[in-house]
Design a protein around this motif. Structure first.
Motif, short mmCIF file in Angstrom:
data_model
loop_
_atom_site.label_atom_id
_atom_site.label_comp_id
_atom_site.label_asym_id
_atom_site.label_seq_id
_atom_site.Cartn_x
_atom_site.Cartn_y
_atom_site.Cartn_z
N ALA A 1 0.87 -1.20 0.00
CA ALA A 1 0.00 0.00 0.00
C ALA A 1 0.89 1.23 0.00
CB ALA A 1 -0.88 -0.01 1.24
N VAL A 2 0.63 2.10 -1.00
CA VAL A 2 1.47 3.31 -1.13
C VAL A 2 0.55 4.52 -1.12
CG1 VAL A 2 3.16 4.52 -2.55
CG2 VAL A 2 3.09 2.03 -2.57
N SER A 3 0.81 5.51 -0.29
CA SER A 3 0.07 6.76 -0.37
C SER A 3 1.06 7.92 -0.36
CB SER A 3 -0.90 6.87 0.81
OG SER A 3 -0.20 7.10 1.99
N GLY A 4 0.72 8.99 -1.12
CA GLY A 4 1.67 10.10 -1.20
C GLY A 4 0.97 11.39 -1.62
N ASP A 5 1.61 12.49 -1.39
CA ASP A 5 1.08 13.77 -1.90
C ASP A 5 2.23 14.63 -2.38
OD1 ASP A 5 1.85 15.75 0.45
OD2 ASP A 5 0.98 13.91 1.38
N VAL A 6 1.94 15.41 -3.42
CA VAL A 6 2.96 16.30 -4.00
C VAL A 6 2.33 17.69 -4.10
CG1 VAL A 6 4.40 16.77 -6.01
CG2 VAL A 6 3.91 14.40 -5.37
N GLY A 7 2.97 18.75 -3.64
CA GLY A 7 2.45 20.10 -3.73
C GLY A 7 3.53 21.06 -4.20
N SER A 8 3.11 22.10 -4.95
CA SER A 8 4.11 23.09 -5.36
C SER A 8 3.45 24.47 -5.45
CB SER A 8 4.73 22.69 -6.69
OG SER A 8 3.80 22.80 -7.72
N ARG A 9 4.28 25.49 -5.35
CA ARG A 9 3.77 26.88 -5.41
C ARG A 9 4.82 27.68 -6.18
NH1 ARG A 9 0.76 30.12 -1.45
NH2 ARG A 9 1.68 32.15 -1.35
N THR A 10 4.33 28.39 -7.20
CA THR A 10 5.25 29.12 -8.07
C THR A 10 4.95 30.63 -7.98
OG1 THR A 10 5.25 27.26 -9.58
CG2 THR A 10 6.10 29.35 -10.44
N ILE A 11 6.00 31.42 -7.71
CA ILE A 11 5.86 32.89 -7.64
C ILE A 11 6.48 33.48 -8.90
CG2 ILE A 11 6.51 34.97 -6.35
CD1 ILE A 11 6.86 33.08 -3.89
N ASP A 12 5.72 34.29 -9.57
CA ASP A 12 6.25 34.98 -10.76
C ASP A 12 6.55 36.41 -10.35
OD1 ASP A 12 6.81 36.13 -13.17
OD2 ASP A 12 5.16 35.09 -14.24
N TYR A 13 7.82 36.78 -10.34
CA TYR A 13 8.21 38.10 -9.84
C TYR A 13 7.88 39.25 -10.80
CZ TYR A 13 10.47 35.71 -5.98
OH TYR A 13 10.69 34.97 -4.87
N THR A 14 7.44 38.83 -12.02
CA THR A 14 7.06 39.92 -12.95
C THR A 14 5.65 40.41 -12.67
OG1 THR A 14 6.29 38.28 -14.54
CG2 THR A 14 8.56 39.06 -14.76
N LEU A 15 4.94 39.65 -11.83
CA LEU A 15 3.56 40.03 -11.53
C LEU A 15 3.42 40.34 -10.04
CD1 LEU A 15 1.85 37.19 -13.58
CD2 LEU A 15 1.99 39.59 -14.24
N PRO A 16 2.63 41.30 -9.70
CA PRO A 16 2.47 41.66 -8.28
C PRO A 16 1.43 40.75 -7.60
CG PRO A 16 1.30 43.22 -9.64
CD PRO A 16 1.93 42.29 -10.59
N LEU A 17 1.66 39.46 -7.67
CA LEU A 17 0.73 38.48 -7.10
C LEU A 17 1.47 37.64 -6.05
CD1 LEU A 17 -0.85 37.15 -10.42
CD2 LEU A 17 -1.89 38.79 -8.85
N ASP A 18 0.65 37.08 -5.19
CA ASP A 18 1.30 36.21 -4.18
C ASP A 18 1.94 34.99 -4.84
OD1 ASP A 18 0.71 37.80 -2.12
OD2 ASP A 18 -1.04 36.67 -1.41
N PHE A 19 1.25 34.46 -5.81
CA PHE A 19 1.82 33.31 -6.55
C PHE A 19 1.18 33.25 -7.90
CE2 PHE A 19 -1.97 31.78 -4.43
CZ PHE A 19 -2.59 31.00 -5.38
N ARG A 20 1.88 32.56 -8.81
CA ARG A 20 1.32 32.42 -10.14
C ARG A 20 0.56 31.10 -10.25
NH1 ARG A 20 3.15 33.64 -15.53
NH2 ARG A 20 1.42 33.06 -16.91
N PHE A 21 1.24 29.95 -9.78
CA PHE A 21 0.60 28.61 -9.83
C PHE A 21 0.74 27.95 -8.47
CE2 PHE A 21 2.55 29.13 -14.09
CZ PHE A 21 1.39 29.22 -14.84
N ALA A 22 -0.29 27.20 -8.08
CA ALA A 22 -0.18 26.34 -6.88
C ALA A 22 -0.83 25.00 -7.21
CB ALA A 22 -0.87 26.98 -5.69
N SER A 23 -0.16 23.92 -6.81
CA SER A 23 -0.76 22.59 -7.10
C SER A 23 -0.61 21.67 -5.89
CB SER A 23 -0.09 21.97 -8.31
OG SER A 23 1.20 21.55 -7.99
N ALA A 24 -1.55 20.76 -5.73
CA ALA A 24 -1.46 19.73 -4.67
C ALA A 24 -2.01 18.42 -5.25
CB ALA A 24 -2.25 20.15 -3.45
N ASP A 25 -1.14 17.39 -5.34
CA ASP A 25 -1.56 16.06 -5.85
C ASP A 25 -1.49 15.03 -4.73
OD1 ASP A 25 -1.76 17.19 -8.34
OD2 ASP A 25 0.28 16.58 -8.93
N VAL A 26 -2.51 14.26 -4.64
CA VAL A 26 -2.50 13.14 -3.66
C VAL A 26 -2.70 11.86 -4.43
CG1 VAL A 26 -3.69 12.09 -1.69
CG2 VAL A 26 -3.45 14.58 -1.83
N ASP A 27 -1.89 10.81 -4.11
CA ASP A 27 -2.13 9.51 -4.77
C ASP A 27 -2.00 8.38 -3.75
OD1 ASP A 27 0.75 8.05 -5.40
OD2 ASP A 27 0.90 10.26 -5.24
#
Lengths: 235, 567
Positions: free
Chosen positions: B440-466
Motif C-alpha cells: 500500500a502506497v500513499s503520497g502527496d505532491v504540492g508546489s507553489r510558483t511565484i512569478d516576480y514579474t507580476l504583483p501576485l502572491d503566486f502564479r501557480f499552486a498545485s497539490a496532488d495526492v495519490d
C-alpha cells in the motif's frame, strides 16, 4: 627362520604338578549345592525379602522414560519434531516493510531579457520565477513466502531422527545400570559377603549406581529405591 | 494323576536311567551352564581364570566393563572402567606418547634428545594446568559420552590386590576394590593415535610378589615394581621389543613365567627378570597351557602337546583357540564354532557345545574340573552341574526377529537400508515456493510558483495526492530439482544420511544381538535352574533384553505364558 627349539626349560620341575589339588573344587561346589532345610528356609526368606524390595523399586520402563524425558529424547517428542519440520511448509516467511518519504524541492529561474525585476524590493536575486514544492510518500508492505515442498520433504526431519541414536544410547546405558544395580542388590540380599568390609564396599557400589541413575533421571530414580541401613554392616 | 503302579514303574525307570548314566562314559562329559546372566551384558572381550583356584574368574567387555567372581560366578561384582578425555599426568610421565613423553626419532631413526623434544608439549601441558584451563582439545563428540574401552586382558589379583586391565587405551590399575581406575601406561588421551600410542595386550602380576607386574603392549614389554603404578621398558633386551599376547605364571613355581608371542614362547625362570626363547611354532599361537602331561600349544594349525617324549599333535588342521586339560587324560579343545572333548588315551572326540557365526567362541580358561568358556555374548561355566525344573510360566517371544527390526526402523524413523536420502525428494519439488506481496502506497505532491514579474502572491499552486494498493503472488518451481531430483545430492543431506545409516546399522546389530539372547533365554527358561538366585538372574537378563527391544520397537516383544498342566 628360527629353528624349533627343544622345550627343555618348559618341562622343568614342579611346573606340571599343581592342578591335582584343585580338581576337587567342583566336588566341593556340589557338596555346597545341597543345602540343609534350615539353609533352604533362610534362602526362601531372603528371596521373599528381595522380591518385596524389587516390587517397591521403580520399573525399568519408568526409569527409561524418566531418563528420556530428562534429556528430552523421548521417541514421541522426536517424532513430533520430525512432523513439525514438515509442517513448517505451511508457515510462511513473513516480511513487513514501512517506508515514509518526505521531500522538498525548489526551483529558481532567471530571465535574461529582464535582468532587473526587483519591482517590489522582495527579489534581491533578480529571479524571474521561484517554485517551491513538497512531496511525501508512505509505503506499507506485507509479504509472505511459503516453501510448500517442505510439506512433502524437509531434510530437517532426517536430522531430527539422528537424535534417536542419542536416545537409544541413553536407554541402553540406563538399562545396563539398572540391571547392574539389580544384580548387585540380589547378591547383597541373597548371598551377602561374609566380610563386613566387603559388604560395605558392595553397598557403596550400590549407592554409586543409584546416584548415577539418579543423575540420568533428574533425581527421580532414588525416590522409591531401597536404602540400606547401618545395621546391615553391624553398626 | 499317576497311580501307585505307574509311580513304581517310573521310579524303576528313573533308577535304571540313573544307573545307566553313571555307568556310561558319555555321562562323564563335563556339564556346561550358561552363567552369562550373572555378568554384565557382552560383547565380551577377555577372560581371566585363576588356574590355582578356577572359581575365581574375571571378564572384560568391549564397552569397558569388568566383572569378577570368587565363587564360580554365583556372586559377581562389576565395575565400569572409564578413561576420561584428558591428558593424564601418569601417562605422560610414563613416556607412552613419544611426542609428549620423549623418545622421538629423527628422519634416520636416531633418538632425539628427549630433554629437547619433551619441553614444548610438557611445558604447554603444565602451563595449561597451572592456569586452570582445560587441557583437552574440543571436538563435538566429546559432549556425547565417554569413549568405551575395549578390555583386551584382565588380571584378577589375590583378594585385596589391585585389578589391572590391558585395554585399547593402555594399562589401567584399579583401587583394591575395583571401584576406580587409573591409567598408568598408555596414550595420554583416550583416542589412540595409531602411529604413536600403545595398546595394552596383556598384564600379569607375580603370584607371590604382586608389586612386580609385567605388561605387554604394542610398544613392547614393560615392567613395574610398584604394583603397576609406574612402568619402565623391560630390562631384558630379549623381550623388551617383542609383541606378547599372553603371560602365564606357573602357579607352582613363582620363578617360572611364560610370555607368548605370535609364534614364539619365551620363558623366564627367575621370576620374569630374564627371558629366553623356548619355543618357535610353525603357525600362529593362540593359547598356551601347562598341564601334568606337558605344554599344550593351541595354534592356527592345530593343538600340539609338547611333553617329555616330544611333540604330539592332538588335533591337526584346525585352528584351535584355547585348551583346558580336563580330568582323567581328557582335554577340552576350543575352536571358533565348537567345543570338543577329546580323550587322549582313546582318541575319542565329542562335540560338547556348538555356536554360530554371530556368536563365536573367544576364549576358554580354567583347570581340571572347572573352566569358563567365553563367546562374544555368553559366558559358560564348565564342570559344575546345574539342576533344572519345569517352569509353570514361560516367557514367549511375541514377534519374530525381522518383525522387531522392522518395528525398530518404523518406530525410530531410521528408514530401510535400501532407502538413501542423500537428495531431496523430487516430487516435493512439484510444490512451488509461493510468495505473496501486499503493498500500500500513499503520497502527496504540492508546489507553489511565484512569478516576480507580476504583483501576485503566486502564479501557480498545485497539490496532488495519490494512493495505490498492490497485491502480487509469485510461484517458483525449481525445475532442475524436479527433473534431476535423484541427482541433486546435497552435502548436508549426505552427512545426515551417513549418520543415520551408521546409526541404523549399529542399532540393527544391537537389536539382533538382544533378540537372539532374549530368544535363547526364553527357551532356557522353560526349564529354569533350581537355584532361585540363578533363575532370578536369568529372568533379569531376559527383562534387560526385552526392555531394550520394547523401547526401540515400541511393541511388546516378550510376554509370559502360563503352561497348561498336561492331562
Amino acid at each position: 627362520m628360527i629353528a624349533k627349539l627343544p622345550i627343555t626349560l618348559l618341562l622343568s620341575g614342579a611346573m606340571f604338578t599343581g592342578h591335582a589339588i584343585h580338581s576337587s573344587a567342583p566336588a566341593q561346589a556340589q557338596e555346597e549345592a545341597a543345602p540343609s532345610p534350615k539353609t533352604l528356609k533362610m534362602k526362601r526368606s531372603s528371596m521373599k525379602r528381595l522380591m518385596k524390595i524389587l516390587k517397591g523399586e521403580p520399573s525399568i520402563k519408568d526409569t527409561q522414560n524418566w531418563a528420556l524425558r530428562y534429556y528430552k529424547l523421548g521417541t514421541s517428542r522426536i517424532n513430533g519434531m520430525a512432523t513439525k519440520a514438515r509442517l513448517k511448509g505451511l508457515i510462511p516467511e513473513v516480511s513487513l516493510n514501512f517506508t515514509n518519504h518526505q521531500g522538498k524541492d525548489f526551483r529558481n529561474m532567471r530571465d535574461g531579457l529582464y535582468p532587473e525585476l526587483n519591482l517590489n524590493g522582495t527579489n534581491p536575486d533578480n529571479l524571474k520565477e521561484r517554485t517551491a514544492g513538497t512531496n511525501s510518500h508512505m509505503t506499507f508492505h506485507v509479504g509472505g513466502k511459503w516453501v510448500l515442498d517442505r510439506l512433502l520433504f524437509n531434510a530437517e526431519a532426517l536430522d531430527v531422527k539422528s537424535l534417536n541414536s542419542l536416545g537409544e544410547t541413553l536407554v541402553r546405558e540406563v538399562s545396563t545400570l539398572y540391571y547392574s544395580r539389580r544384580r548387585l542388590l540380589a547378591g547383597i540380599i541373597l548371598s551377602p559377603p561374609t566380610d563386613p568390609e566387603e559388604l560395605f564396599f558392595e553397598l557403596v557400589r550400590l549407592d554409586e549406581i543409584t546416584s548415577t541413575l539418579d543423575a540420568l533421571t533428574g533425581n527421580r530414580y532414588s525416590k522409591t529405591t531401597w536404602k540400606w541401613t547401618e545395621s546391615m554392616i553391624g553398626i | 494323576m499317576l497311580c501307585p503302579v505307574h509311580k513304581l514303574a517310573l521310579a524303576v525307570l528313573v533308577g535304571f536311567a540313573a544307573l545307566t548314566r553313571t555307568a556310561s562314559p558319555v555321562q562323564a562329559q563335563p556339564e556346561i551352564v550358561d552363567v552369562g546372566p550373572s555378568f554384565p551384558m557382552g560383547p565380551y572381550a577377555s577372560l581371566y581364570v585363576d588356574r590355582t583356584n578356577p572359581a575365581r574368574v574375571a571378564i572384560g567387555t568391549m564397552d569397558g566393563r569388568v566383572a569378577w567372581s570368587s565363587d564360580g560366578a554365583m556372586r559377581v561384582s562389576e565395575t565400569r572402567v572409564l578413561s576420561h578425555r584428558r591428558y593424564d599426568a601418569m601417562a605422560i610421565r610414563s613416556g607412552a606418547r613419544s611426542s609428549l613423553g620423549g623418545g622421538e626419532e629423527d628422519s634416520e631413526g636416531a633418538q632425539l634428545d628427549p630433554s629437547h623434544v619433551t619441553q614444548r608439549p610438557v611445558r604447554l601441558f603444565l602451563r595449561t594446568l597451572m592456569t586452570g584451563k582445560g587441557v583437552a582439545q574440543w571436538h563435538y563428540w566429546m559432549s556425547i559420552t565417554e569413549p568405551h574401552l575395549d578390555i583386551g586382558a584382565v588380571f584378577l589379583p589375590q583378594p585385596g590386590g589391585r585389578m589391572m586391565i590391558a585395554s585399547s587405551a593402555g594399562i589401567l590399575v584399579s583401587d583394591d576394590k575395583g571401584g576406580s581406575w587409573t591409567k598408568t601406561l598408555g596414550s595420554p588421551g583416550n583416542m589412540p593415535n595409531e602411529k604413536l600410542d600403545m595398546v595394552g595386550l596383556a598384564i600379569i602380576a607375580h603370584p607371590a610378589n604382586p608389586k612386580f607386574v609385567l605388561a605387554a603392549t604394542t610398544d613392547g614389554v614393560f615392567m613395574s615394581r610398584d604394583a603397576g603404578m609406574n612402568f619402565i621398558h623391560h630390562i631384558d633386551e630379549t623381550i623388551t621389543d617383542e609383541v606378547i599376547f599372553d603371560f602365564i605364571w606357573d602357579p607352582n613355581d613363582e620363578d617360572v613365567v611364560l610370555a607368548v608371542g605370535p609364534d614364539t614362547i619365551f620363558q623366564s625362570v627367575d621370576g620374569g627378570m630374564k627371558f629366553e626363547l623356548a619355543y618357535v611354532a610353525e603357525s600362529e599361537i593362540n593359547a598356551v597351557v601347562n598341564s601334568d602331561e606337558g605344554i599344550y600349544i593351541a595354534a592356527t594349525d592345530g593343538l600340539t602337546l609338547v611333553g617329555a617324549d616330544g611333540n604330539n599333535k592332538v588335533l591337526d588342521g584346525e585352528s584351535v583357540i584355547g585348551v583346558v586339560p580336563w580330568t582323567n587324560g581328557e582335554v577340552l579343545v576350543l575352536l571358533t564354532d565348537k567345543l570338543l572333548h577329546i580323550d587322549l588315551t582313546t582318541g575319542d572326540k565329542r562335540i560338547l557345545q556348538r555356536t554360530g557365526a554371530t556368536d563365536p567362541f573367544l576364549r576358554i580358561d580354567g583347570s581340571p574340573g572347572l573352566a569358563f568358556l567365553l563367546s562374544n555374548h555368553a559366558v559358560f561355566r564348565i564342570g559344575i552341574p546345574e539342576e533344572r525344573v519345569k517352569a509353570k510360566t514361560i516367557p514367549v517371544m511375541t514377534l519374530s526377529g525381522s518383525a522387531v527390526q522392522q518395528a525398530m526402523l518404523d518406530n525410530l524413523g531410521l528408514g530401510t537400508p535400501n532407502d538413501t536420502r542423500i537428495h531431496p525428494r523430487w516430487y516435493s519439488k512439484l510444490l512451488p515456493h509461493v510468495t505473496m506481496d501486499f503493498r500500500a502506497v500513499s503520497g502527496d505532491v504540492g508546489s507553489r510558483t511565484i512569478d516576480y514579474t507580476l504583483p501576485l502572491d503566486f502564479r501557480f499552486a498545485s497539490a496532488d495526492v495519490d494512493s495505490n494498493i498492490e497485491f502480487t503472488i509469485f510461484a517458483e518451481w525449481d525445475l532442475s530439482s524436479l527433473v534431476f531430483g535423484d541427482q541433486n545430492v546435497s552435502n548436508p543431506n549426505l552427512f545426515i544420511e551417513s549418520t543415520l545409516s551408521a546409526n541404523r546399522d549399529r542399532m540393527l546389530m544391537e537389536v539382533r544381538n538382544h533378540y537372539r539372547e532374549a530368544t535363547m533365554l526364553a527357551h532356557r527358561l522353560k526349564n529354569p535352574p533350581t537355584d532361585a538366585k540363578t533363575a532370578l538372574l536369568w529372568r533379569m537378563r531376559l527383562e534387560e533384553h526385552a526392555s531394550y527391544l520394547e523401547f526401540v520397537s515400541g511393541k511388546e516383544v516378550v510376554k509370559e505364558q502360563t503352561l497348561e498342566p498336561k492331562k
